[in-house]
Scaffold this active site. Structure first.
Site, PDB file in Angstrom:
ATOM      1  N   TYR A 139       7.771  68.909  78.506  1.00  0.00           N
ATOM      2  CA  TYR A 139       7.752  70.311  78.080  1.00  0.00           C
ATOM      3  C   TYR A 139       8.545  71.209  79.047  1.00  0.00           C
ATOM      4  O   TYR A 139       8.778  72.370  78.764  1.00  0.00           O
ATOM      5  CB  TYR A 139       6.310  70.843  77.943  1.00  0.00           C
ATOM      6  CG  TYR A 139       5.424  70.051  76.991  1.00  0.00           C
ATOM      7  CD1 TYR A 139       5.957  69.158  76.067  1.00  0.00           C
ATOM      8  CD2 TYR A 139       4.036  70.208  77.019  1.00  0.00           C
ATOM      9  CE1 TYR A 139       5.140  68.427  75.212  1.00  0.00           C
ATOM     10  CE2 TYR A 139       3.209  69.485  76.154  1.00  0.00           C
ATOM     11  CZ  TYR A 139       3.769  68.596  75.262  1.00  0.00           C
ATOM     12  OH  TYR A 139       2.952  67.879  74.412  1.00  0.00           O
ATOM     13  N   HIS A 181       2.934  59.426  77.443  1.00  0.00           N
ATOM     14  CA  HIS A 181       3.188  60.332  76.312  1.00  0.00           C
ATOM     15  C   HIS A 181       3.369  59.571  74.993  1.00  0.00           C
ATOM     16  O   HIS A 181       2.830  59.977  73.966  1.00  0.00           O
ATOM     17  CB  HIS A 181       4.423  61.186  76.614  1.00  0.00           C
ATOM     18  CG  HIS A 181       4.430  62.515  75.924  1.00  0.00           C
ATOM     19  ND1 HIS A 181       4.949  63.652  76.489  1.00  0.00           N
ATOM     20  CD2 HIS A 181       3.979  62.895  74.703  1.00  0.00           C
ATOM     21  CE1 HIS A 181       4.826  64.659  75.641  1.00  0.00           C
ATOM     22  NE2 HIS A 181       4.236  64.228  74.556  1.00  0.00           N
ATOM     23  N   LYS A 194       1.766  64.560  81.103  1.00  0.00           N
ATOM     24  CA  LYS A 194       2.093  63.288  80.439  1.00  0.00           C
ATOM     25  C   LYS A 194       3.384  62.742  81.007  1.00  0.00           C
ATOM     26  O   LYS A 194       4.325  63.500  81.284  1.00  0.00           O
ATOM     27  CB  LYS A 194       2.252  63.492  78.926  1.00  0.00           C
ATOM     28  CG  LYS A 194       1.125  64.293  78.293  1.00  0.00           C
ATOM     29  CD  LYS A 194       1.222  64.370  76.785  1.00  0.00           C
ATOM     30  CE  LYS A 194       0.256  65.416  76.233  1.00  0.00           C
ATOM     31  NZ  LYS A 194       0.796  66.791  76.264  1.00  0.00           N
TER      32      LYS A 194
HETATM   33  P1  NAD Z   1      -0.524  73.522  66.528  1.00  0.00           P
HETATM   34  O1  NAD Z   1      -1.111  72.749  65.416  1.00  0.00           O
HETATM   35  O2  NAD Z   1      -1.351  73.876  67.687  1.00  0.00           O
HETATM   36  O3  NAD Z   1       0.110  74.824  65.865  1.00  0.00           O
HETATM   37  C1  NAD Z   1       0.724  75.790  66.674  1.00  0.00           C
HETATM   38  C2  NAD Z   1       1.348  76.875  65.809  1.00  0.00           C
HETATM   39  O4  NAD Z   1       0.363  77.452  64.948  1.00  0.00           O
HETATM   40  C3  NAD Z   1       1.840  78.029  66.684  1.00  0.00           C
HETATM   41  O5  NAD Z   1       3.169  77.850  67.059  1.00  0.00           O
HETATM   42  C4  NAD Z   1       1.655  79.223  65.784  1.00  0.00           C
HETATM   43  O6  NAD Z   1       2.813  79.352  65.002  1.00  0.00           O
HETATM   44  C5  NAD Z   1       0.503  78.852  64.919  1.00  0.00           C
HETATM   45  N1  NAD Z   1      -0.767  79.472  65.360  1.00  0.00           N
HETATM   46  C6  NAD Z   1      -1.567  79.120  66.412  1.00  0.00           C
HETATM   47  N2  NAD Z   1      -2.673  79.881  66.435  1.00  0.00           N
HETATM   48  C7  NAD Z   1      -2.578  80.717  65.382  1.00  0.00           C
HETATM   49  C8  NAD Z   1      -3.428  81.743  64.880  1.00  0.00           C
HETATM   50  N3  NAD Z   1      -4.597  82.028  65.445  1.00  0.00           N
HETATM   51  N4  NAD Z   1      -3.017  82.422  63.773  1.00  0.00           N
HETATM   52  C9  NAD Z   1      -1.844  82.113  63.157  1.00  0.00           C
HETATM   53  N5  NAD Z   1      -1.011  81.158  63.589  1.00  0.00           N
HETATM   54  C10 NAD Z   1      -1.382  80.468  64.688  1.00  0.00           C
HETATM   55  O7  NAD Z   1       0.823  72.757  66.945  1.00  0.00           O
HETATM   56  P2  NAD Z   1       1.467  72.099  68.247  1.00  0.00           P
HETATM   57  O8  NAD Z   1       1.961  73.102  69.203  1.00  0.00           O
HETATM   58  O9  NAD Z   1       2.422  71.105  67.714  1.00  0.00           O
HETATM   59  O10 NAD Z   1       0.290  71.253  68.920  1.00  0.00           O
HETATM   60  C11 NAD Z   1      -0.571  71.777  69.916  1.00  0.00           C
HETATM   61  C12 NAD Z   1      -0.351  71.084  71.229  1.00  0.00           C
HETATM   62  O11 NAD Z   1      -0.510  69.677  71.097  1.00  0.00           O
HETATM   63  C13 NAD Z   1       1.063  71.220  71.814  1.00  0.00           C
HETATM   64  O12 NAD Z   1       1.309  72.497  72.352  1.00  0.00           O
HETATM   65  C14 NAD Z   1       1.052  70.111  72.837  1.00  0.00           C
HETATM   66  O13 NAD Z   1       0.327  70.509  73.983  1.00  0.00           O
HETATM   67  C15 NAD Z   1       0.286  69.034  72.081  1.00  0.00           C
HETATM   68  N6  NAD Z   1       1.196  68.070  71.418  1.00  0.00           N
HETATM   69  C16 NAD Z   1       1.239  66.798  71.911  1.00  0.00           C
HETATM   70  C17 NAD Z   1       2.066  65.849  71.333  1.00  0.00           C
HETATM   71  C18 NAD Z   1       2.066  64.460  71.864  1.00  0.00           C
HETATM   72  O14 NAD Z   1       2.951  63.673  71.496  1.00  0.00           O
HETATM   73  N7  NAD Z   1       1.140  64.092  72.717  1.00  0.00           N
HETATM   74  C19 NAD Z   1       2.871  66.180  70.229  1.00  0.00           C
HETATM   75  C20 NAD Z   1       2.798  67.484  69.739  1.00  0.00           C
HETATM   76  C21 NAD Z   1       1.948  68.415  70.326  1.00  0.00           C
END
Ligand code: NAD
Length: 275
Positions: free
Chosen positions: A51, A109, A76
């Protein structure tokens, strides 16, 4: 401040059930975003070397004034750093970027089975835990075969497997295996990257509870015993997403959301083919 819940890990440590995800948060923006989350009551930040914001996250934790041991920080290992020596070096670089002596949780990761180095990488994480550089160790995006292989070859069960998981992709079989093995399940993209927020079933349940769709979905993860790490950089949404400890979903609500599961609902890459 929101009252938080925590789960016990298989290594005797405890982990906050809800945290802030910081994927796609700019390093310069990270101190303010992390500061807003910690002020709102979050006590877990889900980071990663990939990130490119470990410096900013570390600064945000320090600037909050909270004692380091009251904030649970995950990072990660990047895909490019698989291998025993590579993983030891990568962890040291992450610790330096955060400015921390130790991480609370360090994950592989992605397994990248095509490269076939995840077992030696896992052995390095075991050593990092023995040396106290990381308190708990786990994996991310591991499937049943990858999990069984690292346990067979090292005898060490990951504390956590962080996988894509949301109402449209509920991963029930993998969750059952985690329960058998004593692994905590952490949901990434828990809101389906925002795509689930206009789902009519979620909307109807949210309206009945006087909550927002995001709060309803986050509560679904918590009521299912999952760890959950929604991402936002908007202070009002960051606060909204932690205000989920004053209600619970009914059996009927849980059944209705269970019916949204879709085997084709995956948003991210298939771990068997990624990397
Ligand atoms: P998420 O499902 O958390 O969705 C995030 C999006 O939802 C935001 O960008 C925003 O647009 C919207 N949102 C959030 N809160 C809201 C609210 N209250 N009202 C309206 N819209 C809202 O998606 P994400 O970021 O892909 O996943 C969360 C976290 O998971 C990442 O930040 C990361 O830390 C982790 N992640 C890990 C991997 C992995 O391979 N291990 C992959 C993807 C994500």
């Amino acid at each position: 401040m929101a009252h938080q819940t925590a789960l016990d890990l298989n290594d005797g440590r405890s982990i906050p059930q809800l945290g802030l995800g910081v994927w796609q948060v700019d390093d310069g923006e990270a101190p303010a975003v992390v500061g807003a989350a910690l002020a709102a009551g979050y006590r877990l930040i889900d980071g990663a070397a990939a990130y490119r914001n470990e410096r900013g996250v570390g600064a945000g934790v320090r600037q909050s004034g909270l004692p380091r041991d009251e904030v649970f920080v995950t990072s990660k290992l990047a895909n490019s750093e698989h291998g025993y020596d590579e993983a030891l070096r990568a962890c040291a670089a992450s610790l330096a970027a955060f400015g921390f002596d130790a991480l609370d949780l360090y994950l592989i990761h992605w397994p990248q089975p095509g490269r076939n180095r995840y077992v030696e990488t896992w052995k390095a994480l075991v050593r990092l835990r023995e040396e106290g550089r990381v308190r708990s160790i786990g994996v991310s995006n591991f499937g049943p075969d990858h999990l069984k292989r690292i346990v067979d070859e090292t005898g060490v069960v990951p504390a956590v497997n962080q996988v894509e998981l949301h109402p449209r992709f509920q991963q029930r079989r993998l969750r059952d295996l985690h329960a058998e093995m004593g692994i905590a399940t952490q949901s990434w993209s828990p809101l389906g990257q925002g795509r689930l927020l206009d789902d009519p079933t979620i909307g109807a349940i949210a309206a009945r509870h006087g909550k927002t769709p995001a709060q309803t979905i986050i509560r679904w993860h918590i009521d299912n015993g999952l760890l959950v790490i929604p991402k936002s950089v908007t202070p009002a949404r960051i606060r909204e997403n932690v205000e989920v400890f004053d209600f619970a979903l009914s059996e009927a609500d849980l059944d209705a959301i269970a019916a949204l599961d879709d085997s084709a609902g995956r948003i991210g890459p298939d771990p068997d083919r990624f990397g």
